[in-house]
Design a protein around this motif. Structure first.
Motif, PDB file in Angstrom:
ATOM      1  N   SER A   1       0.933  -1.343  -0.018  1.00 16.99           N
ATOM      2  CA  SER A   1       0.109  -0.087  -0.011  1.00 16.99           C
ATOM      3  C   SER A   1       0.790   1.214   0.001  1.00 16.99           C
ATOM      4  CB  SER A   1      -0.706  -0.114   1.255  1.00 16.99           C
ATOM      5  OG  SER A   1      -1.250   1.343   1.381  1.00 16.99           O
TER       6      SER A   1
ATOM      7  N   ARG B   1     -11.722   2.475   2.610  1.00 21.99           N
ATOM      8  CA  ARG B   1     -12.052   3.247   3.914  1.00 21.99           C
ATOM      9  C   ARG B   1     -13.001   1.979   4.582  1.00 21.99           C
ATOM     10  NH1 ARG B   1     -16.060   6.442   2.486  1.00 21.99           N
ATOM     11  NH2 ARG B   1     -16.471   6.735   4.460  1.00 21.99           N
TER      12      ARG B   1
ATOM     13  N   LYS C   1     -17.996   4.372  -9.239  1.00 23.31           N
ATOM     14  CA  LYS C   1     -16.740   5.027  -8.539  1.00 23.31           C
ATOM     15  C   LYS C   1     -15.679   5.204  -9.392  1.00 23.31           C
ATOM     16  CE  LYS C   1     -14.807   4.583  -3.928  1.00 23.31           C
ATOM     17  NZ  LYS C   1     -15.104   4.312  -2.504  1.00 23.31           N
TER      18      LYS C   1
HETATM   19  C1  BTN Z   1     -11.999   4.512  -0.555  1.00 22.25           C
HETATM   20  O1  BTN Z   1     -12.280   3.314   0.073  1.00 22.25           O
HETATM   21  O2  BTN Z   1     -12.891   4.871  -1.106  1.00 22.25           O
HETATM   22  C2  BTN Z   1     -10.623   4.814  -0.319  1.00 22.25           C
HETATM   23  C3  BTN Z   1      -9.674   4.113  -1.337  1.00 22.25           C
HETATM   24  C4  BTN Z   1      -8.297   4.537  -1.096  1.00 22.25           C
HETATM   25  C5  BTN Z   1      -7.554   3.927  -2.035  1.00 22.25           C
HETATM   26  C6  BTN Z   1      -6.003   4.620  -2.503  1.00 22.25           C
HETATM   27  S1  BTN Z   1      -5.047   3.873  -3.556  1.00 22.25           S
HETATM   28  C7  BTN Z   1      -3.338   4.634  -3.066  1.00 22.25           C
HETATM   29  C8  BTN Z   1      -3.637   4.545  -1.371  1.00 22.25           C
HETATM   30  N1  BTN Z   1      -3.031   3.451  -0.632  1.00 22.25           N
HETATM   31  C9  BTN Z   1      -3.991   2.665  -0.402  1.00 22.25           C
HETATM   32  O3  BTN Z   1      -3.681   1.423   0.209  1.00 22.25           O
HETATM   33  N2  BTN Z   1      -5.265   3.299  -0.453  1.00 22.25           N
HETATM   34  C10 BTN Z   1      -5.282   4.612  -0.943  1.00 22.25           C
END
Ligand code: BTN
Length: 267
Positions: A33, A63, A129
Motif C-alpha cells: 500500500s 475506507r 466509482k
Molecule cells: C475508499 O475506500 O474509497 C478509499 C480508497 C483509497 C485507495 C488509495 S490507493 C492509494 C492509497 N493506498 C492505499 O492503500 N489506499 C489509498
C-alpha cells in the motif's frame, strides 16, 4: 529498476506545475500500500510534499476496512505527505478538500460528464466509482505530526476489466482515451496545492461549501449513515464547515453525520 520506477518520476517532472507538492517522488513497481510506505517515510523525517506512487498494490486499503482494487499498468495509486499546522480533529477535512481538487481536474479532463462528489470523499459518475480517498494521520498529544492523503483514481481501465461486484468507472470510460497517469497526478497536485493553502489559512471548509454543494451527489436525497451503533438519517442539506453531513429529518430536526458511508434510501 523497472520501467515504471524509472519513467514515472521523469514524466511527473515534465508535467509538474506545483511548487512543493510532488517535487520529491518515490515510484515503485509494486507495493502492499502506498499509504504504508509513505507513513514509514514520514516517520523517518521526510518533508511535506513527498509522493509515493505505485504501479500496483497488493494490499490496497479502502475506507472502513475495505480493499482497493489495484492491478498494474492501469490506474493511479498514490499517497501524499502533509504536515499541516492544525489540530487532529480537522485533519479528515483534508480528504474533502482533496476530493474537490480532484473533481475540478476530472471535470477539465472529461468535459460534459456529470461527475459528482459523494460524502465524505468519493468521486462518482452515474453511481460508478471513479476515485476513493483514504486519509490517515499521526499525532503527538494535540499536535499533528503528519497526515497521509492516499488516493486511488481509475484511469485507463476498460469496463470489462473491473471485478463483477465492483461498480466502477474510469477516466478512459468517461473520456474515450488513455491518459498519462503522471499527467493526471501533476494536474491533481497543482489543483490541490492551491486548495490546501486556502484551507490552511481558513482552518475550516467554509470557503469550500458552495463548491461542494454544486457537485454533491447527495444534495436533497434521503440518506442513512451508520455511525457505530447509531443511525443518522434525513434529507441532505449541505456539509458543514467541519465537513459533517447535515441531515434534516421529517420533523425538521437536524442531525450531523461525522463519519461513515451514506446510503441513499427511498422515503
Ligand atoms: C475508499 O475506500 O474509497 C478509499 C480508497 C483509497 C485507495 C488509495 S490507493 C492509494 C492509497 N493506498 C492505499 O492503500 N489506499 C489509498
Amino acid at each position: 529498476m523497472s520501467d515504471f520506477e524509472e519513467d514515472f518520476p521523469k514524466h511527473l517532472a515534465h508535467w509538474l506545475c506545483s511548487e512543493r507538492l510532488g517535487r520529491c517522488v518515490i515510484a515503485k513497481k509494486e507495493l502492499a500500500s502506498t499509504n504504508t510506505l509513505l507513513a514509514q517515510m514520514a516517520e523517518s523525517g521526510m518533508q511535506e510534499g513527498l509522493v509515493v506512487v505505485a504501479d500496483a498494490q497488493t494490499g490496497g486499503m479502502g475506507r472502513n476496512g475495505r480493499t482497493w482494487f489495484s492491478p498494474p499498468g492501469k490506474n493511479l495509486y498514490f499517497s501524499l505527505l502533509l504536515r499541516p499546522d492544525c489540530k487532529p480533529g480537522v485533519v479528515p477535512q483534508l480528504a474533502i478538500v482533496a476530493a474537490l481538487s480532484l473533481h475540478d481536474v476530472v471535470c477539465r479532463l472529461c468535459p460534459g460528464k456529470k461527475v459528482g462528489v459523494k460524502w465524505p470523499n468519493d468521486l462518482l459518475c452515474e453511481d460508478a466509482k471513479l476515485s476513493g480517498i483514504l486519509c490517515t494521520m499521526s499525532c503527538t498529544g494535540a499536535n499533528v505530526d503528519y497526515a497521509v492523503v492516499g488516493i486511488g483514481v481509475n484511469v485507463n481501465m476498460a469496463a470489462n476489466e473491473f471485478p463483477e461486484d465492483v461498480k466502477a468507472t474510469s477516466l478512459q470510460i468517461l473520456g474515450n482515451g488513455t491518459w498519462d497517469r503522471a499527467f493526471v497526478l501533476a494536474e491533481f497536485l497543482s489543483a490541490f496545492e492551491a486548495d490546501y493553502h486556502s484551507w490552511l489559512k481558513r482552518g475550516n471548509l467554509a470557503s469550500f461549501i458552495p463548491r461542494w454543494n454544486e457537485c454533491s451527489c447527495l444534495e436533497g436525497q434521503y440518506v442513512e449513515v451508520e455511525q457505530g451503533r447509531e443511525l443518522a438519517s434525513g434529507v441532505v442539506e449541505s456539509i458543514t464547515e467541519e465537513g459533517h453531513l447535515r441531515l434534516r429529518d421529517a420533523s425538521g430536526k437536524i442531525a450531523l453525520a461525522c463519519a461513515g458511508d451514506a446510503h441513499i434510501r427511498k422515503r
